[in-house]
Structures are given as structure tokens and as C-alpha cells.
Design an enzyme around this catalytic site. Structure first.
Site, PDB file in Angstrom:
ATOM      1  CG  ASP A  90      -2.030  -1.040   1.125  1.00  0.00           C
ATOM      2  OD1 ASP A  90      -2.163  -1.664   0.044  1.00  0.00           O
ATOM      3  OD2 ASP A  90      -2.765  -1.216   2.112  1.00  0.00           O
ATOM      4  CE  LYS A 125     -10.776  -4.972  -1.050  1.00  0.00           C
ATOM      5  NZ  LYS A 125     -10.738  -3.900  -0.075  1.00  0.00           N
ATOM      6  CD  GLU A 149      -7.752  -6.479  -3.323  1.00  0.00           C
ATOM      7  OE1 GLU A 149      -7.998  -5.263  -3.299  1.00  0.00           O
ATOM      8  OE2 GLU A 149      -6.861  -6.989  -2.612  1.00  0.00           O
ATOM      9  CG  ASN A 177     -19.561  -2.616   1.783  1.00  0.00           C
ATOM     10  OD1 ASN A 177     -20.287  -2.751   0.794  1.00  0.00           O
ATOM     11  ND2 ASN A 177     -18.381  -2.043   1.710  1.00  0.00           N
ATOM     12  CB  THR A 206     -19.644  -5.119   7.318  1.00  0.00           C
ATOM     13  OG1 THR A 206     -19.364  -4.921   5.930  1.00  0.00           O
ATOM     14  CG2 THR A 206     -19.023  -6.436   7.753  1.00  0.00           C
ATOM     15  N   GLY A 214     -20.429  -0.608   8.482  1.00  0.00           N
ATOM     16  CA  GLY A 214     -19.524   0.418   9.016  1.00  0.00           C
ATOM     17  C   GLY A 214     -19.638   0.512  10.529  1.00  0.00           C
ATOM     18  N   GLY A 231     -22.356  -1.429  12.770  1.00  0.00           N
ATOM     19  CA  GLY A 231     -22.216  -2.818  13.208  1.00  0.00           C
ATOM     20  C   GLY A 231     -22.410  -3.789  12.071  1.00  0.00           C
ATOM     21  CG  ASP A 277      -9.235  -6.290   4.309  1.00  0.00           C
ATOM     22  OD1 ASP A 277     -10.191  -6.754   3.660  1.00  0.00           O
ATOM     23  OD2 ASP A 277      -8.428  -5.469   3.843  1.00  0.00           O
TER      24      ASP A 277
HETATM   25  O1  RIB Z   1      -9.111  -3.477   2.150  1.00  0.00           O
HETATM   26  C1  RIB Z   1      -7.995  -2.649   2.129  1.00  0.00           C
HETATM   27  C2  RIB Z   1      -7.031  -3.099   1.101  1.00  0.00           C
HETATM   28  O2  RIB Z   1      -7.592  -2.917  -0.177  1.00  0.00           O
HETATM   29  C3  RIB Z   1      -5.724  -2.317   1.064  1.00  0.00           C
HETATM   30  O3  RIB Z   1      -4.752  -2.840   1.934  1.00  0.00           O
HETATM   31  C4  RIB Z   1      -5.339  -2.339  -0.397  1.00  0.00           C
HETATM   32  O4  RIB Z   1      -4.181  -3.062  -0.662  1.00  0.00           O
HETATM   33  C5  RIB Z   1      -6.552  -2.892  -1.133  1.00  0.00           C
HETATM   34  O5  RIB Z   1      -6.359  -4.184  -1.537  1.00  0.00           O
END
Ligand code: RIB
Length: 293
Positions: A13, A40, A139, A183, A210, A212, A215, A241
Site C-alpha cells: 500500500d 485484502k 482481488e 458491506n 457489515t 460500518g 455494526g 479485512d
Molecule cells: O481493504 C484494504 C485493502 O484494499 C488495502 O490494503 C489495499 O491493498 C486494497 O487491496
């Protein structure tokens, strides 16, 4: 110790903080820049490992310097990296993240994450079969996700699917998943036609939604909302995550859905108190202290 396997993404990141988001075509001065391990899949693996689970990761990194940093980071957290493949000639996944105005925006460039293939899943069928729980996100290629679901369900392994970033998936695959954790926004996109809406209505107990800071909602014949914890928020990146990693740990230990959601909420709340997806992820001891307060 709960045996959890994560099949998913590994990113570096690239995090910039600024007072405001730049407009289209605008250049502004930011406040800080950091490179922080993310992705993620990786975030969920680190969350589960910090909470005491025995975590194995199946995924790919590139052949650049980020790969070594991220592998070292996994090893420091005691995550089994034996099934992470280095892809020659590909960059490691990166996420360009801007944090401003109490929010964030993220652009992910998948790089080596695109090489997590159905063949890799077949190759590691024994690892999947030996797991108690599998966690998946969106992802990596969809054909790989669907292959994991096929293999894991064949072996009776519990599957938690976090459909983020959201995109279409077959109903056949969703049918085989034990828990789906979107979410509210992701849920709306997931149910984009009548057939999927009907599936949702007849499989409500699979969905843990989810919401936010509000809850988490789940259904067991009745609607339940497990309220979130109110904390000072520094960075919400990776909140979902952290929740998913924690949910997997609690469910694998045999906790009830309600207790697992409460535990996930506590972990998510602690995680947002620091900059970076993984930086604030708590240990089990820290969660216990937080819940005792
Ligand atoms: O959920 C957050 C993540 O989404 C980040 O760490 C980024 O890498 C993206 O994958």
C-alpha cells in the site's frame, strides 16, 4: 489452533495523507507518505494470525523489492508462506491510497495477484483440504475463486467469501459458500438481478452484512444487528479485512455467529485507530482488554 487458509491478494500500500482529495486535473501538496503492507487477502491473513490462528497463504508476489519486504512481513507474523509463488517479470500488487477528509480512496494495480490461477488451486488441493476454514476475497481472478470454492466445498471446508471489490460471481459458487460478508454497497451490486435477489431471500442465513460503524447484520430466522464500537477513527483502510480475519478465527473456534460478529467488530474498531490497514490490527490479548473496558 484454528487452521485457516487465505487464498488472495498481496499488495504494497502506497499511502498518502492530505487535507483534501485533489480534484480532477489538480495537483496539491500532501502531508505524509508511507509504504505499508496491504492487500485484502494479506490483511485478513495477518488479522487472523495476530489473533492466534495457524494461517497458511496461497498467493503470488512479483520479482521486485516489494515482494521480499512483504514475504518477510508474513514470516514475522508466523504465516506459512510455502505456497506463495514468485512470478518472474511481473510487479507485486500495489494499492495507491489517499487518506483525506476522514475518508480514503484506493486504486489497486493487481500485478502478480492476477497469476493466482485455478492450476495453483489444484496443485494445493491437499492444503485446502487440511484447512478448517478458507477465506476468499475478490482481488484474484474469478475463475480461481470459483475453483477454490469447488475444491473447498468438496472437502467440507468452511468457506468465508468477502466479495470485495465487488463483481459478479456465479450463483452455483455462492450456493457452496458458507458465509458471504459484503458491506451494504457490495450487497446491492451483488444482487443485480431478480435471480440473485431470489437467491438472497432463500439463503439469508449465509449473509453477514457489515454496516460500518453501525455494526453487522445477520439473519437466523430473525434479523439481528450486532452494534459496532465507537472509537476515534484514524484510518478505515482494512476495517473490513480485520473484521473478516477475526470472524474466521471466532467461527473456526466454534463461537456463535453473534459472538463471532461481536469479536469481529471489536477487532475492526481497534484496527481503525491507526494509519495503515495492518498497523492497528490487535492481538487476542489486546481485544480481551478492549472488551473488558
Ligand atoms: O481493504 C484494504 C485493502 O484494499 C488495502 O490494503 C489495499 O491493498 C486494497 O487491496
Amino acid at each position: 489452533m484454528s487452521k485457516i487458509t487465505v487464498i488472495g491478494s498481496i499488495n504494497m500500500d502506497l499511502v498518502t495523507t492530505a487535507e483534501k482529495f485533489p480534484g480532477k486535473g489538480e495537483t496539491i501538496l500532501g502531508q505524509s507518505f508511507s509504504t505499508i503492507p496491504g492487500g485484502k487477502g494479506a490483511n485478513q491473513a495477518v488479522a487472523a494470525s495476530k489473533l492466534g490462528a495457524d494461517v497458511t497463504f496461497i498467493g503470488c508476489v512479483g520479482d521486485d523489492p516489494f515482494a521480499k519486504t512483504l514475504m518477510d512481513h508474513f514470516n514475522r507474523h508466523g504465516i506459512n508462506t510455502n505456497f506463495i509463488k514468485k512470478i518472474e517479470g511481473e510487479p507485486t500488487g500495489v494499492a495507491s491510497i489517499t487518506i483525506a477528509e476522514d475518508d480514503n480512496n484506493i486504486i489497486v494495480v493487481s500485478g502478480a495477484n492476477q497469476a493466482v490461477s485455478p492450476e495453483m488451486v489444484e496443485q494445493h488441493e491437499d492444503v485446502i483440504a487440511a484447512s478448517e476454514t478458507i477465506i476468499l476475497q475478490f482481488e484474484i481472478p474469478m475463475e480461481t475463486i470459483e475453483k477454490v470454492i469447488e475444491v473447498a466445498s468438496k472437502h467440507g471446508v468452511t468457506i468465508i467469501l468477502n466479495p470485495a471489490p465487488v463483481r459478479p460471481i456465479s450463483l452455483e459458487a455462492l450456493e457452496r459458500v458458507d458465509y458471504i460478508t459484503p458491506n451494504e454497497h457490495e450487497l446491492a451490486i451483488l444482487l443485480d438481478d431478480q435471480e440473485k435477489k431470489a437467491f438472497y431471500e432463500s439463503h439469508r442465513e449465509k449473509f453477514i452484512v457489515t454496516q460500518g460503524a453501525e455494526g453487522v447484520a445477520y439473519y437466523d430466522g430473525e434479523e439481528h444487528l450486532v452494534p459496532g464500537y465507537s472509537v476515534e477513527v484514524v484510518d478505515t483502510t482494512g476495517a473490513g479485512d480485520s473484521f473478516n480475519g477475526a470472524l474466521a478465527v471466532a467461527l473456526t473456534k466454534g463461537e456463535s455467529l453473534e459472538e463471532s460478529c461481536r469479536f469481529g467488530n471489536a477487532v475492526g474498531a481497534l484496527a481503525v485507530s491507526k494509519l495503515g490497514a495492518q498497523t492497528g490490527m490487535p492481538t487476542l490479548e489486546e481485544v480481551k482488554q478492549f472488551l473488558n473496558k
